[in-house]
Design an enzyme around this catalytic site. Structure first.
Site, short mmCIF file in Angstrom:
data_model
loop_
_atom_site.label_atom_id
_atom_site.label_comp_id
_atom_site.label_asym_id
_atom_site.label_seq_id
_atom_site.Cartn_x
_atom_site.Cartn_y
_atom_site.Cartn_z
N SER A 292 57.98 21.37 20.03
CA SER A 292 59.17 21.43 20.89
C SER A 292 60.41 20.99 20.13
CB SER A 292 58.97 20.52 22.11
OG SER A 292 60.18 20.34 22.82
N TYR B 56 57.35 12.74 26.07
CA TYR B 56 57.01 14.15 25.84
C TYR B 56 57.28 14.51 24.38
CZ TYR B 56 57.46 19.23 25.80
OH TYR B 56 57.34 20.57 25.49
#
Length: 336
Positions: A128, A153
């Site tokens: 990501s 995350y």
């Protein structure tokens, strides 16, 4: 034809990738736990488009279940594995941290172990853009260090890259990590800005606009993401003969390991993104201008030179084109 394992096949990117492979005649095993982080009905609707294909098989299971993962690898001889299953969402990770360590760390370890024992030719996995954290050097390059994540995350995604490198080094498992930049398009996630904003505008509800709309995001259309995933999956990672341990490039290695950005290389301010939605819908938005949320970053901007050099592709879908396609899908799907 090749056999592919796509984890997270009922998810946004996993669905589109699976459909692309199936339409090309490939055999796809889709793996997904159909969790309720967002609408399970939407996930089942995506799956219904995949199960129409004879060469698609679906396994409903969780990556944290080692026995289930191992069984899938025993039942099939995969030429390619694409791991897209993960607990997504920056903001959700602040209130539900354990969901991320379970899915994104334990689940990914199970995939790595299964690939190792099966001698899988190539593992491609989703990282990501959030791994760049609060970095302000633009554009974000895979050659830069990413040691200061701003959310759990992001930390789990960086961990995935480190875990993959370990397996590439110890077991010569070829791995390629892909840092996605704000993916959007038809069949997208209901918790993402485009979905939320389109729904609110059509309902006449105000939008919660964080950082007063001054954030910038490198919005990347789903077809461009899938093209990048497909191409990199086909190109098996190899050791970098020029890698220098005294001046290490974080995106390559003397092991069969690669990291690429997949982004549009064209940041758009959130206020301009909202304007594109307004134009596509034909209604002006009502806005609640709010401060920056914890865990968010002010801007993202992908350097995609390494991707283009490696596989000859650069994302290029303009924001107004991608937004219009999403709005058309949304109105058709929800009959509004």
């Amino acid at each position: 034809m090749s056999q592919h394992l796509v984890t997270g096949a009922a998810g946004f990117i996993g669905f589109h990738l699976s459909l692309r492979l199936l339409n090309r005649g490939e055999h796809v095993v889709g793996f997904d736990n159909l969790n309720d982080y967002y609408s399970v009905d939407l996930k089942r609707e995506r799956l219904s488009r995949l199960t129409d294909h004879d060469n698609f098989k679906f396994v409903e299971a969780d990556l944290t279940d080692q026995k289930q993962v191992d069984q899938v690898f025993r039942d099939h001889d995969f030429e390619r594995v694409v791991n897209l299953a993960a607990q997504a969402g920056v903001r959700y990770s602040i209130s539900n941290p354990r969901a991320y360590t379970s899915s994104n760390i334990v689940g990914f370890l199970n995939v790595l172990e299964a690939c190792r024992h099966a001698k899988t030719p190539h593992l491609t996995y989703a990282s990501s853009s959030s791994v760049y954290g609060g970095g302000t050097k633009m554009p974000f390059s895979t050659a830069d260090r990413v040691d200061h994540p701003l959310s759990l995350y992001a930390a789990t995604k960086k961990s995935n890259e480190l875990m993959a490198h370990t397996y590439s080094h110890l077991y010569e498992l070829p791995t390629t990590g892909l840092r996605f930049f704000t993916v959007y398009g038809p069949w997208g996630r209901p918790d993402m800005a485009l979905f939320l904003f389109t729904k609110a505008i059509l309902e006449g509800s105000p939008l919660d606009v964080f950082n007063e709309g001054r954030m910038q995001r490198d919005f990347t259309y789903i077809d461009d993401i899938v093209e990048g995933v497909d191409r990199t999956s086909q190109q098996i990672a190899t050791p970098d003969s020029t890698w220098d341990s005294s001046d290490p490039n974080p995106s390559t290695s003397c092991a069969p390991y690669r990291i690429y950005n997949i982004g549009n290389n064209d940041p758009v301010e959130l206020s301009a993104f909202i304007e594109a939605i307004e134009n596509a819908v034909g209604i002006k938005a009502k806005k609640n201008l709010l401060p920056m949320q914890a865990g968010d970053v002010p801007a993202t901007f992908a350097d995609i030179e390494a991707l283009e050099t490696a596989v000859g592709f650069r994302p290029s879908t303009p924001i107004h084109v991608g937004v219009q396609r999403f709005v058309d899908w949304y109105r058709d799907f929800f009959s509004v």
